[in-house]
Design an enzyme around this catalytic site. Structure first.
Site, PDB file in Angstrom:
ATOM      1  N   ASP A  16     -16.626  18.448 -58.966  1.00  0.00           N
ATOM      2  CA  ASP A  16     -15.780  17.708 -60.188  1.00  0.00           C
ATOM      3  C   ASP A  16     -15.145  18.574 -61.060  1.00  0.00           C
ATOM      4  O   ASP A  16     -14.296  18.045 -61.940  1.00  0.00           O
ATOM      5  CB  ASP A  16     -16.697  16.535 -60.821  1.00  0.00           C
ATOM      6  CG  ASP A  16     -17.184  15.517 -60.003  1.00  0.00           C
ATOM      7  OD1 ASP A  16     -16.510  15.017 -59.196  1.00  0.00           O
ATOM      8  OD2 ASP A  16     -18.399  14.884 -60.483  1.00  0.00           O
ATOM      9  N   ASP A  37      -4.847  18.949 -61.089  1.00  0.00           N
ATOM     10  CA  ASP A  37      -5.319  18.137 -62.108  1.00  0.00           C
ATOM     11  C   ASP A  37      -4.747  18.612 -63.483  1.00  0.00           C
ATOM     12  O   ASP A  37      -4.135  17.831 -64.223  1.00  0.00           O
ATOM     13  CB  ASP A  37      -6.708  18.183 -62.439  1.00  0.00           C
ATOM     14  CG  ASP A  37      -7.646  17.737 -61.095  1.00  0.00           C
ATOM     15  OD1 ASP A  37      -7.225  16.272 -60.683  1.00  0.00           O
ATOM     16  OD2 ASP A  37      -8.675  18.109 -60.498  1.00  0.00           O
ATOM     17  N   GLU A  86      -9.399  12.550 -68.641  1.00  0.00           N
ATOM     18  CA  GLU A  86     -10.588  12.983 -68.145  1.00  0.00           C
ATOM     19  C   GLU A  86     -10.525  14.790 -67.991  1.00  0.00           C
ATOM     20  O   GLU A  86     -11.621  15.316 -67.910  1.00  0.00           O
ATOM     21  CB  GLU A  86     -10.535  12.617 -66.617  1.00  0.00           C
ATOM     22  CG  GLU A  86     -11.828  12.913 -65.789  1.00  0.00           C
ATOM     23  CD  GLU A  86     -11.989  12.339 -64.539  1.00  0.00           C
ATOM     24  OE1 GLU A  86     -12.237  12.756 -63.573  1.00  0.00           O
ATOM     25  OE2 GLU A  86     -11.734  10.895 -64.314  1.00  0.00           O
ATOM     26  N   GLU A  87      -9.422  15.384 -68.062  1.00  0.00           N
ATOM     27  CA  GLU A  87      -9.236  16.729 -67.982  1.00  0.00           C
ATOM     28  C   GLU A  87      -9.614  17.404 -69.291  1.00  0.00           C
ATOM     29  O   GLU A  87      -9.593  18.547 -69.281  1.00  0.00           O
ATOM     30  CB  GLU A  87      -7.876  17.019 -67.243  1.00  0.00           C
ATOM     31  CG  GLU A  87      -7.469  16.440 -66.084  1.00  0.00           C
ATOM     32  CD  GLU A  87      -8.497  16.537 -65.023  1.00  0.00           C
ATOM     33  OE1 GLU A  87      -9.358  17.599 -64.963  1.00  0.00           O
ATOM     34  OE2 GLU A  87      -8.712  15.652 -64.201  1.00  0.00           O
ATOM     35  N   ASP A 131      -6.956   9.333 -65.900  1.00  0.00           N
ATOM     36  CA  ASP A 131      -7.511  10.145 -64.914  1.00  0.00           C
ATOM     37  C   ASP A 131      -5.998  10.684 -64.320  1.00  0.00           C
ATOM     38  O   ASP A 131      -5.539  10.027 -63.461  1.00  0.00           O
ATOM     39  CB  ASP A 131      -8.415   9.631 -63.856  1.00  0.00           C
ATOM     40  CG  ASP A 131      -8.751  10.581 -63.071  1.00  0.00           C
ATOM     41  OD1 ASP A 131      -8.382  11.532 -62.909  1.00  0.00           O
ATOM     42  OD2 ASP A 131      -9.667  10.233 -62.386  1.00  0.00           O
ATOM     43  N   LEU A 166      -5.155  12.677 -62.081  1.00  0.00           N
ATOM     44  CA  LEU A 166      -4.946  12.905 -60.685  1.00  0.00           C
ATOM     45  C   LEU A 166      -6.368  12.736 -59.980  1.00  0.00           C
ATOM     46  O   LEU A 166      -7.311  13.584 -59.758  1.00  0.00           O
ATOM     47  CB  LEU A 166      -4.292  14.129 -59.913  1.00  0.00           C
ATOM     48  CG  LEU A 166      -3.885  14.188 -58.753  1.00  0.00           C
ATOM     49  CD1 LEU A 166      -2.937  13.224 -58.273  1.00  0.00           C
ATOM     50  CD2 LEU A 166      -3.454  15.743 -58.308  1.00  0.00           C
ATOM     51  N   ASP A 167      -6.883  11.513 -59.824  1.00  0.00           N
ATOM     52  CA  ASP A 167      -7.916  11.172 -59.175  1.00  0.00           C
ATOM     53  C   ASP A 167      -7.905  11.576 -57.496  1.00  0.00           C
ATOM     54  O   ASP A 167      -7.015  11.337 -56.890  1.00  0.00           O
ATOM     55  CB  ASP A 167      -8.372   9.874 -59.032  1.00  0.00           C
ATOM     56  CG  ASP A 167      -9.640   9.152 -58.557  1.00  0.00           C
ATOM     57  OD1 ASP A 167     -10.539   9.369 -58.899  1.00  0.00           O
ATOM     58  OD2 ASP A 167      -9.279   8.753 -57.175  1.00  0.00           O
ATOM     59  N   GLU A 201     -11.746   5.367 -65.707  1.00  0.00           N
ATOM     60  CA  GLU A 201     -11.769   4.850 -64.178  1.00  0.00           C
ATOM     61  C   GLU A 201     -12.232   3.438 -64.329  1.00  0.00           C
ATOM     62  O   GLU A 201     -11.376   2.639 -63.867  1.00  0.00           O
ATOM     63  CB  GLU A 201     -12.464   5.701 -63.295  1.00  0.00           C
ATOM     64  CG  GLU A 201     -11.812   7.051 -63.112  1.00  0.00           C
ATOM     65  CD  GLU A 201     -13.052   8.073 -62.603  1.00  0.00           C
ATOM     66  OE1 GLU A 201     -12.602   9.090 -61.679  1.00  0.00           O
ATOM     67  OE2 GLU A 201     -14.041   7.887 -62.855  1.00  0.00           O
TER      68      GLU A 201
END
Length: 406
Positions: A132, A138, A161-162, A180, A182-183, A343
């Site tokens: 992860d 990302d 998220e990053e 998020d 780039l999931d 998410e």
């Protein structure tokens, strides 16, 4: 071989194989005139779709049945009226997603990993490790979205998220964006679909007196019930912007000939029951008894629905969720793995607006109060009847992860 001394008559001349300036290419006047085609007003793919019953169906908002509507036209009053501030924010957000779509499809994206600045920057973000850990794409996608949100002038804080902590952008921004960027990025080298997920809240003005770091965090930890809008953008064979503003779920497909997202799936309704479950069942023997029993039952056709279920699993949350939204069934990750803020909340908002359910196996996702920015939990999304049957088995949350790095 010597060239022929005569030229085939125009009516029998084969397709030219030399460029026009080649000395042996037949003179232009010896070819019949090229037919002129008049491009109709809606000759693009979006025009074809707009003329179908799909966009003209009831519930898709105002406008003529044969008129394609763009995302910005739709949110500007053609389907819903969300106010000028949110329209401007969505305009900048869709622009960012178009840039990410081009980046993902670029033949040069693999070279990003060779840049040491990206590799170094990926080491300390958002508590990711191993599988992860943030990838170069990302990080670039995160910067693209942050830049667009800054340019909009309508966002107070962005939580990603990053990033370890939220980024405060401006004091007077009316909105909070969680994302998020780039999931599924680890699948890009295999050309597997990826996506962007986002949620939009209003800034909590009652927190304005607090220090910047504190108010940035608390604004980002709102419950899903306070979402103003959410959505995802799927980067696949088509680029699809699926969103909800609290009055149904609608999907727009990128028309590359115009650069517009065109309304193609108005008022999406997830089937009340599907025939597909989506989960990594290589972890079957790590699952709790309730989840194993549910999967065994439905795939044998012995559940409440008397047909055998099929498994479909891409290991890309946006792609698996998109298919579930269209065809019904359940997509799930029973481990404490997916992030509530970035998410679970945005996707649960979408599925509920489409008539489905989102839960952690016990409780409604949107009712869960986040206590940490990167809080993880199990996630189950899907058709109402499938979700109710799944939850009736009780023990469906996987609490141990033997031999697997979280």
């Amino acid at each position: 071989m010597p060239l022929p001394t005569t030229i085939t008559p125009p009516s029998l001349c084969p397709a030219p194989i030399f460029p026009p300036n080649h000395p042996h290419f037949p003179p232009r006047h010896q070819f019949p005139p090229r037919p002129i085609f008049h491009r109709p007003r809606m000759a693009t793919l979006s025009g074809f779709i707009a003329g179908s019953q799909l966009v003209g169906s009831s519930g898709s908002g105002g406008g003529g049945d044969n008129e394609a509507r763009t995302l910005i036209e739709y949110v500007g009053g053609g389907g819903v009226d969300v106010g000028d501030d949110l329209v401007l924010l969505i305009h900048h957000l869709q622009y960012a997603c178009k840039k990410i779509a081009a980046l993902v499809a670029s033949p040069f994206n693999s070279t990003l990993g060779k840049h040491t600045s990206f590799a170094a920057g990926a080491g300390g973000s958002a508590g990711g490790s191993g599988r992860d850990a943030p990838k170069p794409l990302d990080i670039v996608s995160n910067e693209i979205i942050l830049s667009s949100l800054r340019s909009s002038g309508k966002v107070a804080v962005m939580a990603s998220e990053e990033d370890d902590t939220p980024t405060w952008i401006r004091d007077d921004g009316p909105f909070v964006v969680v994302t998020d960027p780039l999931d599924g990025s680890r699948n890009i080298d295999a050309s597997i679909p990826t996506g962007t997920i986002f949620g939009i809240y209003r800034r909590l003005e009652e927190l304005d007196h607090l220090p910047t770091e504190e108010k940035a965090l608390l604004n980002s930890l709102q419950t899903g019930t306070r979402l103003v809008a959410s959505g995802y953008v799927l980067y696949s064979s088509a680029t699809i912007f699926c969103t909800s503003f609290g009055s149904g779920t609608h999907a727009f497909t990128l028309d590359h000939s115009t650069g517009d997202f065109i309304l193609t799936h108005p008022s999406l309704k997830i089937p009340s029951r599907g025939q597909i479950y989506s989960v990594n069942d290589a972890r079957y023997f790590d699952w709790p008894d309730g989840l194993r029993l549910y999967i065994d039952t439905v795939r044998q056709g012995k559940g409440r629905y008397p047909k055998k279920y099929s498994a479909r699993y891409i290991c890309s949350l946006v792609a698996d969720f998109h298919r579930t939204l269209l065809y019904g069934g359940v997509t799930m990750n029973p481990r404490d793995h997916l992030r509530l803020v970035y998410e679970a909340n945005p996707l649960s908002f979408l599925v509920e607006q489409a008539g489905g359910k989102g839960s952690d196996g016990k409780y409604r996702i949107l009712s869960i109060q986040p206590v940490k920015l990167h809080q993880r939990l199990p996630l189950f999304l899907g058709s109402c009847e499938d979700m109710e049957e799944l939850e009736s088995y009780g023990n469906v949350q996987q609490k141990v992860n033997p031999g697997y790095e979280v």
